[in-house]
Design an enzyme around this catalytic site. Sequence first.
Site, PDB file in Angstrom:
ATOM      1  N   LYS A  14    -122.146  13.619  77.955  1.00 59.73           N
ATOM      2  CA  LYS A  14    -121.438  13.878  79.205  1.00 59.73           C
ATOM      3  C   LYS A  14    -122.414  13.867  80.393  1.00 59.73           C
ATOM      4  O   LYS A  14    -123.632  13.904  80.209  1.00 59.73           O
ATOM      5  CB  LYS A  14    -120.699  15.218  79.106  1.00 59.73           C
ATOM      6  CG  LYS A  14    -119.589  15.215  78.048  1.00 59.73           C
ATOM      7  CD  LYS A  14    -118.897  16.564  78.000  1.00 59.73           C
ATOM      8  CE  LYS A  14    -117.785  16.597  76.971  1.00 59.73           C
ATOM      9  NZ  LYS A  14    -117.103  17.915  76.965  1.00 59.73           N
ATOM     10  N   TYR A  54    -108.215  11.665  78.034  1.00 63.06           N
ATOM     11  CA  TYR A  54    -107.794  13.075  78.026  1.00 63.06           C
ATOM     12  C   TYR A  54    -106.285  13.235  78.224  1.00 63.06           C
ATOM     13  O   TYR A  54    -105.821  14.290  78.671  1.00 63.06           O
ATOM     14  CB  TYR A  54    -108.546  13.849  79.113  1.00 63.06           C
ATOM     15  CG  TYR A  54    -110.017  14.031  78.818  1.00 63.06           C
ATOM     16  CD1 TYR A  54    -110.441  14.818  77.745  1.00 63.06           C
ATOM     17  CD2 TYR A  54    -110.984  13.420  79.600  1.00 63.06           C
ATOM     18  CE1 TYR A  54    -111.790  14.979  77.476  1.00 63.06           C
ATOM     19  CE2 TYR A  54    -112.337  13.583  79.339  1.00 63.06           C
ATOM     20  CZ  TYR A  54    -112.734  14.367  78.273  1.00 63.06           C
ATOM     21  OH  TYR A  54    -114.071  14.538  78.005  1.00 63.06           O
ATOM     22  N   ASN A 121    -120.589  21.022  78.417  1.00 62.74           N
ATOM     23  CA  ASN A 121    -121.126  21.292  77.086  1.00 62.74           C
ATOM     24  C   ASN A 121    -121.786  20.074  76.446  1.00 62.74           C
ATOM     25  O   ASN A 121    -121.815  19.949  75.228  1.00 62.74           O
ATOM     26  CB  ASN A 121    -120.049  21.909  76.181  1.00 62.74           C
ATOM     27  CG  ASN A 121    -118.849  21.005  76.005  1.00 62.74           C
ATOM     28  OD1 ASN A 121    -118.863  19.834  76.384  1.00 62.74           O
ATOM     29  ND2 ASN A 121    -117.804  21.536  75.405  1.00 62.74           N
ATOM     30  N   HIS A 124    -119.250  15.059  73.644  1.00 65.23           N
ATOM     31  CA  HIS A 124    -117.894  14.985  73.094  1.00 65.23           C
ATOM     32  C   HIS A 124    -118.008  14.244  71.771  1.00 65.23           C
ATOM     33  O   HIS A 124    -118.775  13.293  71.656  1.00 65.23           O
ATOM     34  CB  HIS A 124    -116.972  14.194  74.027  1.00 65.23           C
ATOM     35  CG  HIS A 124    -115.719  13.710  73.342  1.00 65.23           C
ATOM     36  ND1 HIS A 124    -114.611  14.514  73.190  1.00 65.23           N
ATOM     37  CD2 HIS A 124    -115.436  12.537  72.732  1.00 65.23           C
ATOM     38  CE1 HIS A 124    -113.688  13.837  72.525  1.00 65.23           C
ATOM     39  NE2 HIS A 124    -114.152  12.632  72.233  1.00 65.23           N
ATOM     40  N   GLU A 135    -110.038   6.515  70.673  1.00 65.00           N
ATOM     41  CA  GLU A 135    -111.093   6.681  71.665  1.00 65.00           C
ATOM     42  C   GLU A 135    -112.091   5.529  71.660  1.00 65.00           C
ATOM     43  O   GLU A 135    -112.511   5.070  72.727  1.00 65.00           O
ATOM     44  CB  GLU A 135    -111.820   8.015  71.446  1.00 65.00           C
ATOM     45  CG  GLU A 135    -110.932   9.208  71.734  1.00 65.00           C
ATOM     46  CD  GLU A 135    -111.574  10.559  71.440  1.00 65.00           C
ATOM     47  OE1 GLU A 135    -111.006  11.577  71.854  1.00 65.00           O
ATOM     48  OE2 GLU A 135    -112.642  10.600  70.795  1.00 65.00           O
TER      49      GLU A 135
END
Length: 141
Positions: A14, A54, A121, A124, A135
């Site tokens: 990310k 998402y 975080n 992913h 994805e």
Amino acid sequence: MSSETVQETLVLVKPDGVARNLTGEILRRIEAKGYQLVDVRMLTPDRELLAAHYAEHEGKPFYEPLIEFMQSGPVVALRVAGNRVIEGFRSLAGATDPTAAAPGTIRGDLGRDWGLKVQQNLVHGSDAPETAARELALWFD
């Protein structure tokens, strides 16, 4: 590798991981675990890609902050292969909350709570074979 258990998964480093120069360390951990990097791309995702990625979170309070965060800088998208790689990478990544993530995991060792609207975080990882297929098709068309 037994062909019955070889899987591919999407891993994203990310924007916070890229900005903190942790991409190499995250790739090192994936390779050290014995997984194969099949494809690697760096891009700044647009809203259309992120909305598709998402989609199940649309309408939730964290959706807009998440989209904004994921558009805030470059992302490194990885196609990773290996026996039980979906489960294995999620274990390697650690709990989504970096404060609760176990030491030894990517999030436990390298992440922390910054007190922001959305949890930054670092990574992913797809959560199931069906999710991984969807994805991977979005990020590696």
